[in-house]
Design an enzyme around this catalytic site. Sequence first.
Site, mmCIF file in Angstrom:
data_model
loop_
_atom_site.group_PDB
_atom_site.id
_atom_site.type_symbol
_atom_site.label_atom_id
_atom_site.label_comp_id
_atom_site.label_asym_id
_atom_site.label_seq_id
_atom_site.Cartn_x
_atom_site.Cartn_y
_atom_site.Cartn_z
ATOM 1 N N HIS A 32 -7.153 8.155 11.221
ATOM 2 C CA HIS A 32 -6.831 6.724 11.130
ATOM 3 C C HIS A 32 -5.339 6.477 10.927
ATOM 4 C CE1 HIS A 32 -11.266 5.658 9.983
ATOM 5 N NE2 HIS A 32 -11.114 5.906 11.264
ATOM 6 N N ARG A 87 0.839 -1.206 0.000
ATOM 7 C CA ARG A 87 0.000 0.000 0.000
ATOM 8 C C ARG A 87 0.874 1.257 0.000
ATOM 9 N NH1 ARG A 87 -4.701 0.452 4.197
ATOM 10 N NH2 ARG A 87 -5.337 2.054 2.717
ATOM 11 N N CYS A 101 12.714 2.083 22.501
ATOM 12 C CA CYS A 101 12.809 1.070 23.555
ATOM 13 C C CYS A 101 13.457 -0.228 23.085
ATOM 14 C CB CYS A 101 11.424 0.788 24.150
ATOM 15 S SG CYS A 101 10.373 -0.238 23.119
ATOM 16 N N ASN A 112 -8.292 8.873 5.564
ATOM 17 C CA ASN A 112 -7.348 8.218 4.653
ATOM 18 C C ASN A 112 -5.945 8.169 5.256
ATOM 19 O OD1 ASN A 112 -9.491 8.069 2.887
ATOM 20 N ND2 ASN A 112 -8.973 10.010 1.905
ATOM 21 N N VAL A 113 -5.215 7.106 4.940
ATOM 22 C CA VAL A 113 -3.863 6.944 5.477
ATOM 23 C C VAL A 113 -2.799 7.368 4.468
ATOM 24 C CG1 VAL A 113 -4.516 5.159 7.143
ATOM 25 C CG2 VAL A 113 -3.828 4.475 4.834
ATOM 26 N N GLY A 168 -16.739 11.990 0.195
ATOM 27 C CA GLY A 168 -16.280 10.656 -0.173
ATOM 28 C C GLY A 168 -16.200 9.685 0.991
ATOM 29 N N ASN A 203 -20.821 12.922 -2.420
ATOM 30 C CA ASN A 203 -20.636 11.501 -2.680
ATOM 31 C C ASN A 203 -21.049 11.171 -4.109
ATOM 32 O OD1 ASN A 203 -19.518 9.523 -0.977
ATOM 33 N ND2 ASN A 203 -21.152 9.809 0.530
ATOM 34 N N LEU A 204 -20.621 10.008 -4.572
ATOM 35 C CA LEU A 204 -21.045 9.552 -5.891
ATOM 36 C C LEU A 204 -22.528 9.213 -5.883
ATOM 37 C CD1 LEU A 204 -18.177 7.215 -7.163
ATOM 38 C CD2 LEU A 204 -18.979 9.335 -8.216
HETATM 39 ZN ZN LIG Z 1 9.187 1.174 21.753
#
Ligand SMILES: [Zn+2]
Length: 231
Positions: free
Chosen positions: A106, A56, A136, A89-90, A172, A198-199
């Site tokens: 997100h 992705r 860490c 969206n990412v 969307g 929207n569509l």
């Molecule tokens: Zn960590």
Amino acid sequence: MEKIVILTGAGISAESGLGTFRDEGGLWAQHRIEDVATPEGFARDPALVHGFYNARRVQAAKAQPNAAHEALARLQQDWPDEVVIITQNVDSLHEAGGARNVIHMHGTLAGALCAVCEHRWVSPPEMAVGEPCPACAAPAARPDVVWFGEMPYHMDAIYDHIAEAWIFAAIGTSGQVYPAAAFVHEASLSGARTVEFNLTPSDGASSFDEVILGPATDTVPRWVDKLLSQR
Ligand SMILES: [Zn+2]
């Protein structure tokens, strides 16, 4: 105060060629959501999940922002009051289109997260199983994306913005999934004018004052032009 709060979802990225988990074909179709987009799936098979997000990431890096992303960046630049963009969206297409201060509820493909100490850093293009956390050293690096069953990020800040909105626009996004579905109700209660793009009408369309149908690359630039010409 004429603050504009915009929520964007998969539909806006789809017009840049990025598929969603609802689409047939493409990356998502080869996997079950519970395998690649839940903490349980990651615990079961981290190699599969990293492979999915690595793919992705490659796909998102090739995608270009479209006319809707660019129009929203223009609105942000030219509107006299604040314009807040909240995205489900990412990908980073809003930023690539020129937007600033985008709230990624997100998470983002560009980020890595330590599952042990919650340290965050910039993801390498390819993440591998057992990669150590720079803070860490636990071998627990994961994509910094919110999976099904996890709490979206920045919810307090989002509700603060919505409470101050003069216009709330959802672009969307099906708007029927919590918590996005709650945003339009909250915005209405606060006195905002609400608009859905929207569509086809979403299941939540009746909650909006106005519904504008068509491809976002067409409807959003026209809406932005109209808003700016009324200033
Ligand atoms: Zn960590």
